[in-house]
Design an enzyme around this catalytic site. Structure first.
Site, PDB file in Angstrom:
ATOM      1  N   ARG A  15       0.830  -1.213   0.000  1.00  0.00           N
ATOM      2  CA  ARG A  15       0.000   0.000   0.000  1.00  0.00           C
ATOM      3  C   ARG A  15       0.866   1.266   0.000  1.00  0.00           C
ATOM      4  NH1 ARG A  15      -3.481   2.663   4.368  1.00  0.00           N
ATOM      5  NH2 ARG A  15      -5.104   3.725   3.160  1.00  0.00           N
ATOM      6  N   HIS A  17       0.393   4.427  -2.528  1.00  0.00           N
ATOM      7  CA  HIS A  17       0.167   5.808  -2.078  1.00  0.00           C
ATOM      8  C   HIS A  17       1.317   6.733  -2.471  1.00  0.00           C
ATOM      9  CE1 HIS A  17      -3.391   5.419   0.919  1.00  0.00           C
ATOM     10  NE2 HIS A  17      -3.497   4.537  -0.058  1.00  0.00           N
ATOM     11  N   VAL A  57       0.763  10.144  -6.059  1.00  0.00           N
ATOM     12  CA  VAL A  57       0.984  11.556  -5.720  1.00  0.00           C
ATOM     13  C   VAL A  57       2.368  11.960  -6.233  1.00  0.00           C
ATOM     14  CG1 VAL A  57       1.046  13.233  -3.839  1.00  0.00           C
ATOM     15  CG2 VAL A  57      -0.408  11.195  -3.640  1.00  0.00           C
ATOM     16  N   GLY A  69       3.731  10.956  -8.844  1.00  0.00           N
ATOM     17  CA  GLY A  69       4.402   9.781  -9.416  1.00  0.00           C
ATOM     18  C   GLY A  69       5.179   9.007  -8.353  1.00  0.00           C
ATOM     19  N   SER A 122       8.015  10.614  -2.568  1.00  0.00           N
ATOM     20  CA  SER A 122       7.583  11.838  -1.883  1.00  0.00           C
ATOM     21  C   SER A 122       6.804  11.531  -0.609  1.00  0.00           C
ATOM     22  CB  SER A 122       6.756  12.729  -2.818  1.00  0.00           C
ATOM     23  OG  SER A 122       5.620  12.043  -3.293  1.00  0.00           O
ATOM     24  N   ASN A 165      -3.434   8.918   4.672  1.00  0.00           N
ATOM     25  CA  ASN A 165      -2.187   8.314   5.151  1.00  0.00           C
ATOM     26  C   ASN A 165      -2.024   8.338   6.665  1.00  0.00           C
ATOM     27  OD1 ASN A 165      -1.472   7.883   2.483  1.00  0.00           O
ATOM     28  ND2 ASN A 165      -0.277   9.772   2.327  1.00  0.00           N
ATOM     29  N   HIS A 217      -6.262  -6.036  -2.069  1.00  0.00           N
ATOM     30  CA  HIS A 217      -7.014  -6.210  -0.821  1.00  0.00           C
ATOM     31  C   HIS A 217      -7.233  -7.686  -0.488  1.00  0.00           C
ATOM     32  CE1 HIS A 217      -8.736  -1.821  -1.012  1.00  0.00           C
ATOM     33  NE2 HIS A 217      -7.434  -1.859  -0.831  1.00  0.00           N
ATOM     34  N   ASP A 228      -9.878  -9.263   3.310  1.00  0.00           N
ATOM     35  CA  ASP A 228     -10.305 -10.471   2.598  1.00  0.00           C
ATOM     36  C   ASP A 228     -10.677 -11.533   3.639  1.00  0.00           C
ATOM     37  OD1 ASP A 228     -10.743 -12.481   0.785  1.00  0.00           O
ATOM     38  OD2 ASP A 228      -8.629 -12.781   0.285  1.00  0.00           O
ATOM     39  N   SER A 267      -9.211 -15.260   4.319  1.00  0.00           N
ATOM     40  CA  SER A 267      -7.929 -15.535   3.644  1.00  0.00           C
ATOM     41  C   SER A 267      -7.043 -14.287   3.725  1.00  0.00           C
ATOM     42  CB  SER A 267      -8.204 -15.924   2.179  1.00  0.00           C
ATOM     43  OG  SER A 267      -7.029 -16.010   1.431  1.00  0.00           O
ATOM     44  N   ASP A 296      -4.096 -14.352  -2.917  1.00  0.00           N
ATOM     45  CA  ASP A 296      -4.806 -15.270  -3.809  1.00  0.00           C
ATOM     46  C   ASP A 296      -6.042 -14.569  -4.385  1.00  0.00           C
ATOM     47  OD1 ASP A 296      -6.615 -15.106  -1.714  1.00  0.00           O
ATOM     48  OD2 ASP A 296      -6.050 -17.051  -0.867  1.00  0.00           O
TER      49      ASP A 296
HETATM   50  C1  HEM Z   1      -9.252   1.169  -5.769  1.00  0.00           C
HETATM   51  C2  HEM Z   1      -9.254   2.071  -4.833  1.00  0.00           C
HETATM   52  C3  HEM Z   1      -8.765   1.809  -3.441  1.00  0.00           C
HETATM   53  C4  HEM Z   1      -9.360   2.216  -2.298  1.00  0.00           C
HETATM   54  C5  HEM Z   1     -10.619   3.046  -2.166  1.00  0.00           C
HETATM   55  C6  HEM Z   1      -8.577   1.705  -1.198  1.00  0.00           C
HETATM   56  C7  HEM Z   1      -8.843   1.929   0.131  1.00  0.00           C
HETATM   57  C8  HEM Z   1      -8.198   1.310   1.191  1.00  0.00           C
HETATM   58  C9  HEM Z   1      -8.524   1.507   2.577  1.00  0.00           C
HETATM   59  C10 HEM Z   1      -9.627   2.428   3.093  1.00  0.00           C
HETATM   60  C11 HEM Z   1      -7.712   0.708   3.298  1.00  0.00           C
HETATM   61  C12 HEM Z   1      -7.688   0.598   4.834  1.00  0.00           C
HETATM   62  C13 HEM Z   1      -6.883   1.773   5.410  1.00  0.00           C
HETATM   63  C14 HEM Z   1      -6.957   1.907   6.911  1.00  0.00           C
HETATM   64  O1  HEM Z   1      -7.435   1.020   7.599  1.00  0.00           O
HETATM   65  O2  HEM Z   1      -6.495   2.946   7.437  1.00  0.00           O
HETATM   66  C15 HEM Z   1      -6.854   0.024   2.387  1.00  0.00           C
HETATM   67  C16 HEM Z   1      -5.900  -0.895   2.737  1.00  0.00           C
HETATM   68  C17 HEM Z   1      -5.051  -1.487   1.831  1.00  0.00           C
HETATM   69  N1  HEM Z   1      -4.928  -1.172   0.488  1.00  0.00           N
HETATM   70 FE1  HEM Z   1      -6.239  -0.147  -0.613  1.00  0.00          FE
HETATM   71  N2  HEM Z   1      -7.517   1.014  -1.694  1.00  0.00           N
HETATM   72  C18 HEM Z   1      -7.582   1.053  -3.069  1.00  0.00           C
HETATM   73  C19 HEM Z   1      -6.657   0.528  -3.941  1.00  0.00           C
HETATM   74  C20 HEM Z   1      -5.514  -0.124  -3.562  1.00  0.00           C
HETATM   75  C21 HEM Z   1      -4.423  -0.436  -4.436  1.00  0.00           C
HETATM   76  C22 HEM Z   1      -4.337  -0.017  -5.898  1.00  0.00           C
HETATM   77  C23 HEM Z   1      -3.501  -1.108  -3.699  1.00  0.00           C
HETATM   78  C24 HEM Z   1      -2.160  -1.654  -4.107  1.00  0.00           C
HETATM   79  C25 HEM Z   1      -1.830  -1.953  -5.336  1.00  0.00           C
HETATM   80  C26 HEM Z   1      -4.038  -1.219  -2.363  1.00  0.00           C
HETATM   81  C27 HEM Z   1      -3.443  -1.896  -1.328  1.00  0.00           C
HETATM   82  C28 HEM Z   1      -3.953  -1.950  -0.037  1.00  0.00           C
HETATM   83  C29 HEM Z   1      -3.435  -2.844   0.980  1.00  0.00           C
HETATM   84  C30 HEM Z   1      -2.410  -3.929   0.766  1.00  0.00           C
HETATM   85  C31 HEM Z   1      -4.119  -2.531   2.166  1.00  0.00           C
HETATM   86  C32 HEM Z   1      -3.887  -3.141   3.551  1.00  0.00           C
HETATM   87  C33 HEM Z   1      -2.749  -2.376   4.220  1.00  0.00           C
HETATM   88  C34 HEM Z   1      -2.412  -2.853   5.618  1.00  0.00           C
HETATM   89  O3  HEM Z   1      -2.981  -3.805   6.120  1.00  0.00           O
HETATM   90  O4  HEM Z   1      -1.535  -2.188   6.230  1.00  0.00           O
HETATM   91  N3  HEM Z   1      -5.226  -0.576  -2.306  1.00  0.00           N
HETATM   92  N4  HEM Z   1      -7.154   0.428   1.103  1.00  0.00           N
END
Ligand code: HEM
Length: 331
Positions: A67, A71, A75, A77, A81, A96, A195, A247, A250, A255
């Site tokens: 993640r 992020h 922003v 690229g 940053s 963030n 996710h 998820d 899992s 997966d």
């Molecule tokens: C499509 C739009 C997306 C939205 C709206 C979104 C939103 C979120 C939110 C709200 C969380 C939880 C944050 C928190 O609890 O503070 C999250 C976690 C996460 N996001 Fe996304 N996300 C998106 C796309 C992506 C993309 C493109 C990636 C990576 C390629 C990604 C990877 C992750 C991962 C791995 C987590 C878990 C992080 C952790 O457990 O520390 N997400 N996301």
């Protein structure tokens, strides 16, 4: 559970995938697979060792590093940053703050690299490489990460607040935010598959669990058993920072279970479930969700391709960027 034969087929496909991605290196211009081969030959083993140790201490760290790269890239690229401290720090932006994790792992990798090959590897590349191992060590695809980015000179807090997709955005708005950085609707569906690992805090999905609309107390696109277990988790007098698996069932395995969950109304965030259930998602994204839920190899392959595409967002060249000595400050 996949059979052994499925796994062998998957491995063959991934070998093909890796070869294909490597061929793409020449076409992608500035970035390449072997950028530090001569200048920092221990890069791969250094990153692998640090990410592996961090994930042994906490499996979730693989997700957090993935993640962090996302992020960073959305922003200014993929320019590191997000790592800069200061009044305009992206770390303080709403998506963030108290949310993005793993900065200390990046700092530890960078410190090792500054010992081994000082002034050579950019922080932006460390973030991209750590994400690759976060995916791989969670069981995901072994895509070839492209390297050679330079670090940006400035943070962009307002950009972090506006460019990053929110779980409360519609699929149309999310797709537009991806388009703004050169990614398409397929990338939205594929990269949302990230996710498949990691967690989310209650504040980001609890609006689905109570007083949802004039007619429904709970979001009707959420499975009722999942909704009641999340209600218990989130209403326990906490501050909204309790976390649930993105998820369910899992959480730490990379997966295609995430997509299977969407078919069963078990997506955690509104933006996850919307890919399958929302009116704007139905036309644009639903068929891909179904395809990935039925074919894990296709998902794993496409995920590697889309990660390379995301990692290629506006890389800085030598004249516009630098190699920071410390990731939290410009030289
Ligand atoms: C499509 C739009 C997306 C939205 C709206 C979104 C939103 C979120 C939110 C709200 C969380 C939880 C944050 C928190 O609890 O503070 C999250 C976690 C996460 N996001 Fe996304 N996300 C998106 C796309 C992506 C993309 C493109 C990636 C990576 C390629 C990604 C990877 C992750 C991962 C791995 C987590 C878990 C992080 C952790 O457990 O520390 N997400 N996301």
């Amino acid at each position: 559970m996949e059979s052994r034969r499925d796994h062998r087929a998957s491995s063959r496909l991934l070998v093909g995938a890796v070869a294909l991605l490597c061929l793409c290196a020449a076409a992608s211009g500035q970035l390449s697979c072997n950028f530090y081969k001569a200048s920092c030959p221990n890069l791969d083993s250094t990153v692998q060792a640090r990410v592996s140790a961090a994930m042994k201490a906490e499996a979730r760290m693989g997700a957090s590093l993935l993640r962090l790269h996302f992020h960073d890239c959305f922003v200014n690229g993929c320019d590191g940053s997000i790592l800069l401290d200061g009044p305009d720090s992206e770390k303080l932006a709403l998506p963030n703050l108290n949310s993005v994790r793993g900065y200390e792992v990046i700092d530890a990798i960078k410190a090792d690299l500054e010992q081994a090959c000082p002034g050579v590897v950019s922080c932006a590349d460390v973030v991209a490489y750590a994400a690759k191992y976060g995916v791989l060590l969670s069981g995901g695809p072994d895509y070839d990460v492209r390297l050679g980015r330079k670090d940006g000179p400035v943070a962009n807090q307002s950009g972090a607040n506006s460019n990053l997709p929110s779980p409360f955005n519609s699929i149309t708005v999310i797709a537009q935010k991806f388009k703004d950085v050169g990614l398409n609707t397929k990338d939205v569906v594929v990269l949302s598959g990230a996710h498949t690992i990691g967690r989310s805090r209650c504040v980001l999905f609890r609006s689905r669990l109570a007083n949802f609309s004039a007619t429904d107390s709970v979001d009707p696109t959420m499975d009722s058993a999942l909704a009641s277990s999340l209600q218990q988790l989130c209403s326990g007098g906490g501050d909204g920072n309790q976390t649930a698996d993105l998820d369910a069932g899992s959480a730490d395995a990379f997966d295609n279970h995430y997509y299977k969950n969407l078919l069963a109304n078990k997506g955690l965030l509104s933006s996850d479930q919307g890919l399958f259930s929302s009116p704007d998602g139905v036309n644009a994204t639903r068929a891909l969700v179904q395809a990935y839920s039925a074919n894990s190899q296709r998902f794993l392959y496409d995920f590697g391709v889309s990660m390379v595409r995301m990692g290629n967002i506006a890389p800085l060249n030598a004249s516009a960027g630098q190699i920071r000595t410390k990731c939290s400050a410009v030289n």
